[in-house]
Design a protein around this motif. Structure first.
Motif, mmCIF file in Angstrom:
data_model
loop_
_atom_site.group_PDB
_atom_site.id
_atom_site.type_symbol
_atom_site.label_atom_id
_atom_site.label_comp_id
_atom_site.label_asym_id
_atom_site.label_seq_id
_atom_site.Cartn_x
_atom_site.Cartn_y
_atom_site.Cartn_z
ATOM 1 N N UNK A 1 0.809 -1.225 0.000
ATOM 2 C CA UNK A 1 0.000 0.000 0.000
ATOM 3 C C UNK A 1 0.848 1.285 0.000
ATOM 4 N N UNK A 2 1.932 1.280 0.754
ATOM 5 C CA UNK A 2 2.812 2.456 0.783
ATOM 6 C C UNK A 2 3.455 2.681 -0.584
ATOM 7 N N UNK A 3 3.992 1.629 -1.168
ATOM 8 C CA UNK A 3 4.642 1.762 -2.480
ATOM 9 C C UNK A 3 3.653 2.210 -3.552
ATOM 10 N N UNK A 4 2.424 1.680 -3.496
ATOM 11 C CA UNK A 4 1.405 2.093 -4.473
ATOM 12 C C UNK A 4 1.036 3.562 -4.277
ATOM 13 N N UNK A 5 0.913 3.998 -3.012
ATOM 14 C CA UNK A 5 0.620 5.417 -2.766
ATOM 15 C C UNK A 5 1.740 6.304 -3.294
ATOM 16 N N UNK A 6 2.966 5.775 -3.270
ATOM 17 C CA UNK A 6 4.106 6.533 -3.804
ATOM 18 C C UNK A 6 4.154 6.485 -5.327
#
Length: 140
Positions: free
Chosen positions: A101-106
């Motif tokens: 989720x963090x990588x996708x938000x980035x």
């Protein structure tokens, strides 16, 4: 189900839409650019790391570091690979793990998302014009 599809399925619709809109905006932007500029962007896309490569590289680096430090410095460092490796396994099986989720938000994209932009740019550049009629008889 392919891994890229699992990543999208496990990503919020809002983030998927944001990534899709960004791809569409870049393709529209490059529709106004020269073939040379489009080629430059395609070359950038060929070098872009997808989420799978990023996760695998980070997980292996963290696991190796924890193993090395656990053997040479303090056994407590072995907790690092003990946490990271199950995440990598979870991602391989489910297409999701806590960093996703963090990588996708980035804005880290799947290979399919990168390729979608790349092939749209190739179509703009005219790469597929000659392949459409290759080997087909000419109309009368």
């Amino acid at each position: 189900m392919e891994s890229a599809d699992r990543v999208r399925a496990n990503t919020s619709e809002a983030i998927n839409r944001r990534i899709d809109r960004a791809i569409e905006a870049r393709v529209r932007e490059y529709a106004q650019k020269s073939s040379v500029e489009i080629t430059r962007r395609i070359d950038e896309l060929d070098r872009e790391w997808d989420i799978e490569r990023l996760l695998e590289t980070n997980a292996s680096a963290l696991a190796f570091t924890g193993l090395l430090l656990g053997i040479t410095k303090n056994v407590k460092w072995l907790l690092l690979p003990a946490v990271v490796l199950p995440f990598l396994f979870q991602h391989a099986v489910q297409g999701w793990c806590p960093p996703v989720p963090l990588l996708r938000r980035l804005g880290v994209r799947t290979r399919k998302e990168i390729d979608r932009e790349k092939y749209a740019l190739k179509a703009l550049r005219g790469d597929f014009h000659t392949t459409e009629t290759a080997g087909l008889p000419k109309p009368d």
